[in-house]
Design a protein around this motif. Structure first.
Motif, PDB file in Angstrom:
ATOM      1  N   LYS A  87       0.818  -1.103  -0.032  1.00 16.66           N
ATOM      2  CA  LYS A  87       0.074   0.033  -0.109  1.00 16.66           C
ATOM      3  C   LYS A  87       0.967   1.287   0.037  1.00 16.66           C
ATOM      4  O   LYS A  87       0.645   2.233  -0.548  1.00 16.66           O
ATOM      5  CB  LYS A  87      -0.965   0.161   1.326  1.00 16.66           C
ATOM      6  N   LYS A 103       0.644   4.351  -2.769  1.00 13.97           N
ATOM      7  CA  LYS A 103       0.129   5.470  -2.479  1.00 13.97           C
ATOM      8  C   LYS A 103       1.136   6.538  -3.094  1.00 13.97           C
ATOM      9  O   LYS A 103       0.795   7.621  -3.275  1.00 13.97           O
ATOM     10  CB  LYS A 103       0.209   5.772  -0.713  1.00 13.97           C
ATOM     11  N   GLU A 104       2.467   5.985  -3.158  1.00 14.75           N
ATOM     12  CA  GLU A 104       3.459   6.825  -3.452  1.00 14.75           C
ATOM     13  C   GLU A 104       3.277   7.242  -5.036  1.00 14.75           C
ATOM     14  O   GLU A 104       3.346   8.267  -5.381  1.00 14.75           O
ATOM     15  CB  GLU A 104       4.886   6.258  -3.447  1.00 14.75           C
ATOM     16  N   GLY A 140       0.447   9.597  -5.280  1.00 14.17           N
ATOM     17  CA  GLY A 140       0.536  10.836  -4.983  1.00 14.17           C
ATOM     18  C   GLY A 140       1.383  11.572  -6.238  1.00 14.17           C
ATOM     19  O   GLY A 140       1.132  12.784  -6.550  1.00 14.17           O
ATOM     20  N   PRO A 182       1.139  12.838   1.761  1.00 11.54           N
ATOM     21  CA  PRO A 182       0.565  11.362   1.204  1.00 11.54           C
ATOM     22  C   PRO A 182      -0.278  10.802   2.477  1.00 11.54           C
ATOM     23  O   PRO A 182      -0.975   9.834   2.134  1.00 11.54           O
ATOM     24  CB  PRO A 182       2.148  10.553   1.308  1.00 11.54           C
ATOM     25  N   ASN A 183      -0.371  11.379   3.453  1.00 12.98           N
ATOM     26  CA  ASN A 183      -1.145  11.038   4.498  1.00 12.98           C
ATOM     27  C   ASN A 183      -2.775  11.113   4.223  1.00 12.98           C
ATOM     28  O   ASN A 183      -3.683  10.666   4.800  1.00 12.98           O
ATOM     29  CB  ASN A 183      -0.974  11.498   5.843  1.00 12.98           C
ATOM     30  N   ILE A 216      -4.019  10.224   1.560  1.00 12.93           N
ATOM     31  CA  ILE A 216      -4.375   9.078   0.544  1.00 12.93           C
ATOM     32  C   ILE A 216      -4.504   7.888   1.176  1.00 12.93           C
ATOM     33  O   ILE A 216      -3.850   7.730   2.300  1.00 12.93           O
ATOM     34  CB  ILE A 216      -3.176   9.041  -0.527  1.00 12.93           C
ATOM     35  N   PHE A 217      -5.869   7.149   0.889  1.00 14.76           N
ATOM     36  CA  PHE A 217      -6.135   5.810   1.489  1.00 14.76           C
ATOM     37  C   PHE A 217      -6.662   5.028   0.516  1.00 14.76           C
ATOM     38  O   PHE A 217      -7.376   5.277  -0.422  1.00 14.76           O
ATOM     39  CB  PHE A 217      -7.527   6.444   2.526  1.00 14.76           C
ATOM     40  N   VAL A 218      -5.823   3.607   0.439  1.00 20.33           N
ATOM     41  CA  VAL A 218      -6.003   2.646  -0.326  1.00 20.33           C
ATOM     42  C   VAL A 218      -6.753   1.522   0.604  1.00 20.33           C
ATOM     43  O   VAL A 218      -6.029   1.271   1.633  1.00 20.33           O
ATOM     44  CB  VAL A 218      -5.030   2.321  -1.247  1.00 20.33           C
ATOM     45  N   GLY A 271      -9.683   3.518  -3.565  1.00 19.93           N
ATOM     46  CA  GLY A 271      -8.588   4.646  -3.423  1.00 19.93           C
ATOM     47  C   GLY A 271      -9.350   5.982  -3.129  1.00 19.93           C
ATOM     48  O   GLY A 271     -10.520   6.202  -3.715  1.00 19.93           O
ATOM     49  N   ILE A 294      -8.552  10.252  -2.027  1.00 17.76           N
ATOM     50  CA  ILE A 294      -7.273  11.395  -2.086  1.00 17.76           C
ATOM     51  C   ILE A 294      -8.281  12.513  -1.252  1.00 17.76           C
ATOM     52  O   ILE A 294      -9.243  13.235  -2.009  1.00 17.76           O
ATOM     53  CB  ILE A 294      -7.002  11.783  -3.186  1.00 17.76           C
ATOM     54  N   ASN A 316      -3.171   4.066   8.861  1.00 15.49           N
ATOM     55  CA  ASN A 316      -2.614   5.064   8.184  1.00 15.49           C
ATOM     56  C   ASN A 316      -1.475   5.814   9.112  1.00 15.49           C
ATOM     57  O   ASN A 316      -0.950   6.614   8.674  1.00 15.49           O
ATOM     58  CB  ASN A 316      -3.387   6.047   7.463  1.00 15.49           C
TER      59      ASN A 316
END
Length: 198
Positions: A99, A103-104, A107, A115-116, A118-120, A136, A138, A157
């Protein structure tokens, strides 16, 4: 690896004995292929010399480890201040993608500063591997994420800490609340909290 024993047959033909690996001179379940004469190994004119059998084909490992991310059903949710979408991840030659890596990449795709935000989640690998699908989100900022995201995802997270509770106390409080109706239930809960603080 299997072994081969080669020799010359009495009639001038060559004999090849193929068998399982082992230290025995005449291997069990040996198969004799003779040209000119079909003879048993102990009737050969010259002693058999042992040669290693050529190894079989090894399964080729895919060198391509590239990961492709595609988003679909993209939607800008103004009510919850976020962008939401379904993610398809193609990862041939890899069991899965972390994950943090997703996320990277997201982003960089959507030019996200923090990046905090972003949630997957809810990733499932398709049958046969090589492809995974998940969701996902954002958020516009970390503050809105903390406001709308469920607590368990915030904990995952690293935006919240898990509070360890005693299961026994939780059950006792639940059973006490069963005996009370209406506003008294809330008061009983507040009294229990006050008792814990003391």
């Amino acid at each position: 690896m299997g072994m081969e024993w080669r020799g010359v047959a009495g009639g001038g033909g060559s004999v090849v004995v193929r068998g399982r690996r082992g230290g025995q001179r005449d291997p069990p379940r040996a198969r004799i292929v003779a040209f000119g004469a079909a003879l048993h190994p102990h009737l050969l004119r010259f002693p058999l010399r042992r040669q290693p059998k050529t190894p079989g084909r090894k399964r080729r490992v895919m060198a391509d480890k590239a990961v492709t991310i595609r988003t679909r059903k993209f939607m800008t949710n103004r009510l919850l201040s976020r962008k939401q979408f379904v993610i398809d991840v193609l990862h041939p030659g890899r069991p899965n993608v972390s994950k943090a890596e997703l996320k990277e990449k997201l982003g960089r795709m959507y030019d996200v500063k923090d990046p905090n935000s972003i949630f997957v989640f809810k990733f499932r690998t398709h049958f046969g591997g090589g492809k995974s699908t998940g969701f996902g989100l954002i958020y516009d900022s970390v503050e809105t994420a903390k406001k709308y995201e469920p607590k368990y995802r915030l904990i995952r997270n690293g935006l919240d800490t898990k509070v360890e509770k005693s299961r026994k106390q939780m059950k006792e409080r639940k059973n006490r609340a069963k005996k009370i109706r209406g506003i008294k239930k809330a008061k009983a809960g507040d009294a229990a909290k006050a008792g814990k603080k003391k």
